[in-house]
Design a protein around this motif. Structure first.
Motif, mmCIF file in Angstrom:
data_model
loop_
_atom_site.group_PDB
_atom_site.id
_atom_site.type_symbol
_atom_site.label_atom_id
_atom_site.label_comp_id
_atom_site.label_asym_id
_atom_site.label_seq_id
_atom_site.Cartn_x
_atom_site.Cartn_y
_atom_site.Cartn_z
ATOM 1 N N VAL A 1 0.610 -1.111 0.012
ATOM 2 C CA VAL A 1 0.188 -0.063 -0.061
ATOM 3 C C VAL A 1 0.668 1.429 0.144
ATOM 4 O O VAL A 1 0.302 2.392 0.086
ATOM 5 C CB VAL A 1 -0.800 0.054 1.136
ATOM 6 C CG1 VAL A 1 -2.026 -1.105 1.274
ATOM 7 C CG2 VAL A 1 -0.221 0.105 2.661
ATOM 8 N N PHE A 2 2.098 1.148 -0.016
ATOM 9 C CA PHE A 2 3.089 2.464 0.207
ATOM 10 C C PHE A 2 2.690 3.075 -1.239
ATOM 11 O O PHE A 2 2.722 2.485 -2.367
ATOM 12 C CB PHE A 2 4.510 2.147 0.382
ATOM 13 C CG PHE A 2 5.228 3.019 0.658
ATOM 14 C CD1 PHE A 2 5.382 3.531 1.925
ATOM 15 C CD2 PHE A 2 5.923 3.922 -0.430
ATOM 16 C CE1 PHE A 2 6.309 4.565 2.450
ATOM 17 C CE2 PHE A 2 6.798 5.028 -0.056
ATOM 18 C CZ PHE A 2 6.879 5.276 1.393
ATOM 19 N N ALA B 1 6.922 6.832 16.193
ATOM 20 C CA ALA B 1 6.643 7.572 14.728
ATOM 21 C C ALA B 1 6.671 6.273 13.751
ATOM 22 O O ALA B 1 5.986 6.246 12.706
ATOM 23 C CB ALA B 1 7.316 8.702 14.426
ATOM 24 N N VAL B 2 8.073 5.751 13.964
ATOM 25 C CA VAL B 2 8.166 4.450 12.904
ATOM 26 C C VAL B 2 7.025 3.344 13.140
ATOM 27 O O VAL B 2 6.728 2.997 12.052
ATOM 28 C CB VAL B 2 9.784 3.967 13.287
ATOM 29 C CG1 VAL B 2 9.703 2.602 12.509
ATOM 30 C CG2 VAL B 2 10.647 4.968 13.064
ATOM 31 N N LYS C 1 0.613 2.126 9.367
ATOM 32 C CA LYS C 1 -0.179 2.807 8.218
ATOM 33 C C LYS C 1 0.229 2.208 6.757
ATOM 34 O O LYS C 1 -0.819 1.766 6.149
ATOM 35 C CB LYS C 1 0.028 4.313 8.356
ATOM 36 C CG LYS C 1 -0.679 5.053 6.983
ATOM 37 C CD LYS C 1 -0.475 6.637 7.301
ATOM 38 C CE LYS C 1 0.884 6.931 7.107
ATOM 39 N NZ LYS C 1 1.223 8.493 7.303
ATOM 40 N N TRP C 2 1.436 1.892 6.535
ATOM 41 C CA TRP C 2 1.843 1.587 5.335
ATOM 42 C C TRP C 2 2.059 -0.133 5.088
ATOM 43 O O TRP C 2 2.624 -0.577 4.154
ATOM 44 C CB TRP C 2 3.202 2.127 4.736
ATOM 45 C CG TRP C 2 3.206 3.689 4.825
ATOM 46 C CD1 TRP C 2 3.810 4.507 5.438
ATOM 47 C CD2 TRP C 2 2.138 4.447 4.171
ATOM 48 N NE1 TRP C 2 3.699 5.742 5.345
ATOM 49 C CE2 TRP C 2 2.664 5.740 4.332
ATOM 50 C CE3 TRP C 2 1.343 4.298 3.265
ATOM 51 C CZ2 TRP C 2 2.085 6.826 3.914
ATOM 52 C CZ3 TRP C 2 0.430 5.230 2.668
ATOM 53 C CH2 TRP C 2 0.791 6.535 3.049
ATOM 54 N N GLN C 3 1.648 -0.663 6.080
ATOM 55 C CA GLN C 3 1.568 -2.317 6.279
ATOM 56 C C GLN C 3 3.020 -2.823 5.956
ATOM 57 O O GLN C 3 3.017 -3.938 5.102
ATOM 58 C CB GLN C 3 0.691 -2.626 5.451
ATOM 59 C CG GLN C 3 -0.813 -2.348 5.778
ATOM 60 C CD GLN C 3 -2.010 -2.758 5.056
ATOM 61 O OE1 GLN C 3 -1.934 -3.694 4.279
ATOM 62 N NE2 GLN C 3 -3.205 -2.149 5.004
ATOM 63 N N GLY D 1 6.788 -7.030 8.500
ATOM 64 C CA GLY D 1 7.766 -7.316 9.457
ATOM 65 C C GLY D 1 8.221 -6.351 10.454
ATOM 66 O O GLY D 1 8.678 -6.549 11.435
ATOM 67 N N LEU D 2 8.381 -5.094 9.961
ATOM 68 C CA LEU D 2 8.734 -3.939 10.874
ATOM 69 C C LEU D 2 7.763 -3.718 11.762
ATOM 70 O O LEU D 2 8.144 -3.410 13.076
ATOM 71 C CB LEU D 2 8.807 -2.830 9.987
ATOM 72 C CG LEU D 2 9.485 -1.579 10.759
ATOM 73 C CD1 LEU D 2 10.894 -1.798 11.344
ATOM 74 C CD2 LEU D 2 9.793 -0.227 9.582
ATOM 75 N N SER D 3 6.592 -3.764 11.560
ATOM 76 C CA SER D 3 5.360 -3.686 12.617
ATOM 77 C C SER D 3 5.758 -4.651 13.801
ATOM 78 O O SER D 3 5.456 -4.100 14.723
ATOM 79 C CB SER D 3 4.007 -3.732 12.027
ATOM 80 O OG SER D 3 3.910 -2.625 10.980
ATOM 81 N N GLU D 4 5.829 -5.785 13.275
ATOM 82 C CA GLU D 4 6.057 -6.841 14.270
ATOM 83 C C GLU D 4 7.408 -6.530 15.356
ATOM 84 O O GLU D 4 7.157 -6.642 16.631
ATOM 85 C CB GLU D 4 6.107 -8.300 13.723
ATOM 86 C CG GLU D 4 4.700 -8.651 13.108
ATOM 87 C CD GLU D 4 4.982 -9.764 12.206
ATOM 88 O OE1 GLU D 4 6.035 -10.631 12.177
ATOM 89 O OE2 GLU D 4 3.950 -10.544 11.757
ATOM 90 N N LEU D 5 8.314 -6.229 14.915
ATOM 91 C CA LEU D 5 9.383 -5.709 15.431
ATOM 92 C C LEU D 5 9.134 -4.502 16.451
ATOM 93 O O LEU D 5 9.527 -4.469 17.682
ATOM 94 C CB LEU D 5 10.642 -5.414 14.666
ATOM 95 C CG LEU D 5 11.408 -6.473 13.962
ATOM 96 C CD1 LEU D 5 12.489 -6.011 12.972
ATOM 97 C CD2 LEU D 5 11.961 -7.338 14.972
#
Length: 257
Positions: A53-54, A103-104, A110-112, A115-119
């Motif tokens: 979605v980015f 913020a990250v 937001k941009w799904q 992997g980064l979200s889970e971290l």
């Protein structure tokens, strides 16, 4: 003369955009400018591999002429872009300030960037003792019920009116009220609800010793979990404050703005 002055004023008002020294690939096909006017040149292939979605534009010429302007700061985008390239080292989320990590985490959600979200979930939860309201709000955003359950006890010292304003979300406020009082209700069991309804001096006096015992247990729990209780804490006053504020929200007397 007036035209020259006007033209100079227009030029002076134009923000200066600076290229990021690390993400400035000559063969990049995506150009992104942060909210603080740092230009990133990255590859759409890497973005698509991590997010569906980015908002990328695939025509390199159009991107250079009309780049995508993001609301995130450069330090936030830099962490995200480090994550989408396989070259080490990966960003050390644990060394980020809480404001940058938050913020990250929100941008990743937001941009799904899964992997980064889970971290981010893991490191955000580590900040719960110092930033309980913000982490609870993030857990709600992520629909992470288990995280919400774990973080909620750290909000014991949060006043209801402050919570209503911080969360700005009636559903989250209701979830928070339920979770924050859960520890008390486990110990007080059924007669706690009676205390809500029968707030009379005689009743409270009859259970004074029991309430003191429960308050002592709560203070011990607070010490063991390094979670501060409100100043001049008493169980009855805190419960009444929660109930009164939540009732005012339901009646529309307190606006969640």
């Amino acid at each position: 003369m007036s035209e020259l002055t006007s033209d100079n004023s227009t030029r002076a008002a134009t923000p200066i955009v600076t290229d990021d020294p690390e993400f400035n690939a000559a063969d990049a096909d995506v150009c992104i400018i942060s909210s603080d006017n740092i230009r990133f040149k990255v590859h759409s292939m890497n973005l698509r591999a991590h997010s569906s979605v980015f908002p990328v534009v695939h025509d390199a010429t159009n991107n250079v002429r009309d780049p995508a302007h993001m609301t995130e700061r450069a330090e936030v985008l830099r962490v995200i872009f480090k994550f989408i390239y396989p070259d080490p080292p990966l960003p050390k989320l644990g060394k980020l300030s809480f404001s940058t990590l938050e913020a990250v985490a929100i941008a990743s959600e937001k941009w799904q960037f899964i992997g980064l979200s889970e971290l981010c979930d893991r490191y955000m939860e580590d900040h719960a003792p110092a930033h309980p309201a913000e982490v609870l709000k993030y857990a709600f955003l992520r629909s992470e019920d288990a995280m919400l359950d774990r973080v909620a006890p750290h909000t014991i010292s949060l006043q209801s009116l402050d919570a209503a304003r911080l969360f700005n979300n009636p559903l989250l406020f209701q979830r928070w009220a339920s979770h924050s009082t859960m520890t008390f209700r486990v110990w007080l069991l059924n007669y706690l609800q009676i205390l809500y309804r029968e707030a009379c001096i005689e009743f409270i006096a009859a259970y004074r010793d029991t309430l003191k015992e429960v308050e002592a247990k709560l203070k011990e729990w607070s010490r063991q979990n390094r979670t501060p209780l409100p100043p001049r804490f008493t169980l009855t006053s805190l419960l009444e404050e929660w109930e009164n504020t939540w009732g005012a929200v339901l009646k529309g007397q307190i606006r969640l703005t």
